[in-house]
Design a protein around this motif. Structure first.
Motif, mmCIF file in Angstrom:
data_model
loop_
_atom_site.group_PDB
_atom_site.id
_atom_site.type_symbol
_atom_site.label_atom_id
_atom_site.label_comp_id
_atom_site.label_asym_id
_atom_site.label_seq_id
_atom_site.Cartn_x
_atom_site.Cartn_y
_atom_site.Cartn_z
ATOM 1 N N ARG A 1 23.469 3.493 -43.670
ATOM 2 C CA ARG A 1 22.310 3.367 -44.547
ATOM 3 C C ARG A 1 21.006 3.732 -43.834
ATOM 4 O O ARG A 1 20.121 4.356 -44.416
ATOM 5 N N LEU B 1 29.457 8.448 -49.661
ATOM 6 C CA LEU B 1 29.258 7.445 -50.711
ATOM 7 C C LEU B 1 30.397 7.487 -51.725
ATOM 8 O O LEU B 1 30.874 6.434 -52.186
ATOM 9 N N GLU B 2 30.821 8.686 -52.082
ATOM 10 C CA GLU B 2 31.953 8.807 -53.001
ATOM 11 C C GLU B 2 33.216 8.210 -52.381
ATOM 12 O O GLU B 2 34.039 7.604 -53.083
ATOM 13 N N GLU C 1 31.646 0.334 -45.683
ATOM 14 C CA GLU C 1 30.568 1.309 -45.748
ATOM 15 C C GLU C 1 30.851 2.438 -44.777
ATOM 16 O O GLU C 1 30.921 2.218 -43.575
ATOM 17 N N ASP D 1 35.313 -3.316 -49.669
ATOM 18 C CA ASP D 1 33.965 -3.626 -49.214
ATOM 19 C C ASP D 1 33.657 -3.005 -47.852
ATOM 20 O O ASP D 1 33.282 -3.698 -46.904
ATOM 21 N N GLY E 1 36.359 0.810 -52.944
ATOM 22 C CA GLY E 1 35.438 -0.215 -53.407
ATOM 23 C C GLY E 1 35.945 -1.630 -53.232
ATOM 24 O O GLY E 1 35.174 -2.548 -52.940
ATOM 25 N N THR F 1 26.760 0.863 -54.310
ATOM 26 C CA THR F 1 27.119 2.242 -53.981
ATOM 27 C C THR F 1 27.185 3.111 -55.225
ATOM 28 O O THR F 1 26.824 4.291 -55.203
ATOM 29 N N GLU F 2 27.634 2.545 -56.363
ATOM 30 C CA GLU F 2 27.753 3.333 -57.588
ATOM 31 C C GLU F 2 26.416 3.917 -58.014
ATOM 32 O O GLU F 2 26.319 5.097 -58.368
ATOM 33 N N GLU G 1 33.278 5.718 -50.319
ATOM 34 C CA GLU G 1 33.149 4.253 -50.431
ATOM 35 C C GLU G 1 33.613 3.769 -51.804
ATOM 36 O O GLU G 1 34.207 2.699 -51.935
ATOM 37 N N LEU G 2 33.316 4.565 -52.828
ATOM 38 C CA LEU G 2 33.743 4.180 -54.174
ATOM 39 C C LEU G 2 35.262 4.134 -54.279
ATOM 40 O O LEU G 2 35.824 3.288 -54.986
ATOM 41 N N LEU H 1 23.683 4.324 -56.086
ATOM 42 C CA LEU H 1 23.211 5.273 -55.075
ATOM 43 C C LEU H 1 23.898 6.628 -55.248
ATOM 44 O O LEU H 1 23.248 7.678 -55.208
ATOM 45 N N ALA H 2 25.199 6.574 -55.434
ATOM 46 C CA ALA H 2 25.968 7.814 -55.560
ATOM 47 C C ALA H 2 25.557 8.583 -56.814
ATOM 48 O O ALA H 2 25.440 9.818 -56.799
#
Length: 463
Positions: A194, A178-179, A190, A188, A185, A425-426, A181-182, A428-429
Motif C-alpha cells: 500500500r 489487487l486483482e 495483501e 485476508d 479474498g 480491495t474491491e 488479492e480479490l 480500490l481495484a
C-alpha cells in the motif's frame, strides 16, 4: 496487434486524396484486397500484379478502347503501406472530369467509394498506429503554424502515446496485484504494498495533471487565441490591426465611428495564432447602424480570450482607463492588455501617468513603435510555466484526450482517497480499473465502434 475487421472494411475502397478542383495533379487512391487487380483491369502498361511494391509505373487508364488519361501508378503491397493493405495511388492530370471518370470506372469494376477518414481508420484497425496517433494525422493536415505542425508531428510519431503507455504500464502491475488479492479474498492477504502504491499513484497523478495543464496551451496552439481590439472611437484600433497584419485590412479615418462591423484576421506570433478582431468604437450614439456595431463589439468582447483595450494616451487619464475597462464587465479569466496609443505625439507627463502600470504597453500604431513589446505581452498571456512551446515536451491538443485525462485523474483521486481511509480491495481495484480504462480510451486500447466513427468522420474523404 491487428484488430478483426468488420465486413465493410474488407471491401476495396477508392477516393480522391488531393483537394477537389482543377490543378496540375490529382491523386486517386485505392486500398483493399482487390486494389491491384481492379487497377490492372483499367491500366495499360506493365501488369501490376507482377510488379514489386514501392514502384512507379507509367501508362494509360482506359475504359474499353477510350483513353481517359496518361497516368503514373504508385504500387504499395501490404503490409508495407499506409493502411497495411494493398494500396494503389493513381496520379492523373488535375481535371474534375478526369477524376470523376476514373472514380466511376473503378466503382463500376467493384471498388466502393471511401467514407471520411476510412484509409486512416483501416491503418488504425490493422495496428499501424494507435488512436492518438491517428487523430494526430488530422491535426497535421490542419496545421497552419510551425508550432501546431511540431506538436502534431510529435504526436503522430508516438510521443504522447509512449508517455501514456508508460503511465498505464506502471499502474497495470499494481492493478494485477489487487486483482490477485480479490482471488484470495477469504485468506485476508495483501500482495500489493500500500505504501508503494500511494507513492506510485502520486507520481502518476502528477504526470496526468501536467498533461491536463498542457491542454490550455494545446487548445491555443490548435484553435488560436481570439483577441479583440476594443476602445473608444479614434483610439487607433484599425491602425493597430493594419500594423499587426502588415497590410491595409481596415479603413483608417479621422472620422469617429468609421468602423461599424467586426473585421477579423489572423497573425502567427512565434507559432501561436492570434485571431485579431477590430471592433466599433465604444461610445453612446444615436446612429442606428453605429449602435449595432457597438452592441456587436460588447458581445464579441465577452467571447474573447484576450482583450487589447486601446486608449489614446494624449486624452485619457488612468482613472478614466480603469473606469472604461471596468465598464466592459469582462468574464472571469479574460486577459486584458491596456495599450496606450499615440506615443509619438503624447507629452512626457501624459506618458509618465501610464509608465509602470502593470499590464500596460505604450505604442505608436501609425509608426509601428512598441509593437514588438506588444507582441511579447500577447505571448505572455498564453504562456504556461513549465511547458516547452517548441513542441519538445508533450502538449495535449485534443478535447477527447483532455476529457479522458480528467476521468483518469478523478479515479486516481478516488484510489488515493480509498487508501487513506482503508477502503476494501474491491473498491480500490474498481477505481484503478476505471483509471486504466480512461487512459486506454485515448490510444484506442479501450474503445468502441461509435467512438471510432465519431473520430474518423472528421477526416477528409481521401485520408
Amino acid at each position: 496487434m491487428a484488430v478483426a475487421l468488420p465486413p465493410s472494411l474488407s471491401d476495396t475502397i477508392v477516393a480522391l486524396s488531393t483537394p477537389p478542383g482543377a490543378g496540375a495533379i490529382a491523386l486517386v487512391r485505392l486500398s483493399g484486397p482487390d486494389a491491384i487487380r481492379l487497377t490492372d483491369e483499367v491500366f495499360v502498361g506493365k501488369r501490376l500484379r507482377d510488379q514489386p511494391g514501392h514502384t512507379l509505373h507509367y501508362g494509360t487508364i482506359r475504359d474499353g478502347q477510350r483513353i481517359i488519361d496518361e497516368v503514373v501508378v504508385s504500387l504499395f503491397r501490404g503490409p508495407h503501406s499506409y493502411t497495411r493493405e494493398d494500396v494503389v495511388e493513381i496520379s492523373t492530370h488535375g481535371s474534375d472530369y478526369i477524376v470523376q471518370e476514373l472514380l466511376a470506372l473503378l466503382t463500376r469494376r467493384g471498388a466502393r467509394l471511401a467514407e471520411a477518414g476510412e484509409f486512416t481508420k483501416r491503418a488504425f484497425l490493422h495496428g499501424a498506429f494507435d488512436l492518438a496517433q491517428a487523430e494526430a494525422v488530422a491535426d497535421l493536415i490542419a496545421a497552419d503554424s510551425a508550432l501546431s505542425h511540431q506538436v502534431a508531428m510529435r504526436q503522430m510519431r508516438g510521443g504522447f502515446s509512449q508517455e501514456l503507455k508508460d503511465l498505464r504500464g506502471r499502474l497495470v502491475q499494481f492493478a494485477a496485484l489487487l486483482e490477485l488479492e480479490l482471488d484470495f479474498g477469504e485468506e485476508d492477504v495483501e500482495f500489493a504494498d500500500r505504501t508503494g502504491l500511494v507513492q506510485l499513484l502520486q507520481e502518476v497523478q502528477a504526470l496526468v495533471r501536467r498533461l491536463l495543464r498542457s491542454f490550455e496551451l494545446g487548445n491555443v496552439i490548435k484553435n488560436g487565441v481570439i483577441t479583440v481590439i476594443a476602445g473608444r472611437p479614434n483610439a487607433g484600433k484599425s491602425t493597430l490591426l493594419n500594423a499587426l497584419l502588415n497590410e491595409e485590412r481596415a479603413i483608417v479615418s479621422d472620422i469617429a465611428g468609421t468602423t461599424r462591423d467586426l473585421i477579423e484576421d489572423e497573425v502567427s506570433i512565434e507559432g501561436i495564432r492570434f485571431r485579431f478582431v477590430d471592433t466599433a468604437g465604444l461610445r453612446d450614439t444615436t446612429d442606428v447602424v453605429e449602435s449595432i456595431g457597438v452592441e456587436r463589439t460588447l458581445k464579441r468582447v465577452q467571447q474573447a480570450a484576450v482583450v487589447v483595450y486601446l486608449f489614446d494616451s494624449t486624452s485619457t487619464t488612468p482613472a478614466q482607463l480603469e473606469a472604461e475597462i471596468e465598464a466592459l464587465q469582462l468574464p472571469v479569466g479574460t486577459s486584458v492588455l491596456a495599450v496606450g496609443n499615440k506615443l509619438d505625439v503624447a507629452s512626457e507627463p501624459e506618458l509618465d501617468a501610464f509608465r509602470g502600470r502593470p499590464g500596460t504597453v505604450l505604442i505608436a500604431a501609425a509608426r509601428g513603435d512598441g509593437l514588438e513589446e506588444l507582441r511579447e505581452e500577447l505571448l505572455a498571456r498564453v504562456r504556461l510555466d513549465g511547458l516547452d512551446r517548441t513542441g519538445a515536451s508533450t502538449i495535449v491538443t485534443n478535447v477527447r484526450h483532455a476529457r479522458s485525462l480528467e476521468q483518469a485523474t478523478q479515479h486516481l483521486d478516488a484510489v488515493l482517497g480509498g487508501l487513506s481511509t482503508g477502503a476494501g480491495t474491491e473498491l480500490l481495484a474498481a477505481d484503478l480499473r476505471h483509471a486504466l480504462a480512461a487512459l486506454g480510451q485515448i490510444t484506442g486500447e479501450i474503445g468502441n465502434e461509435d467512438l471510432l466513427t465519431s473520430i474518423f468522420t472528421q477526416f477528409c474523404i481521401g485520408k
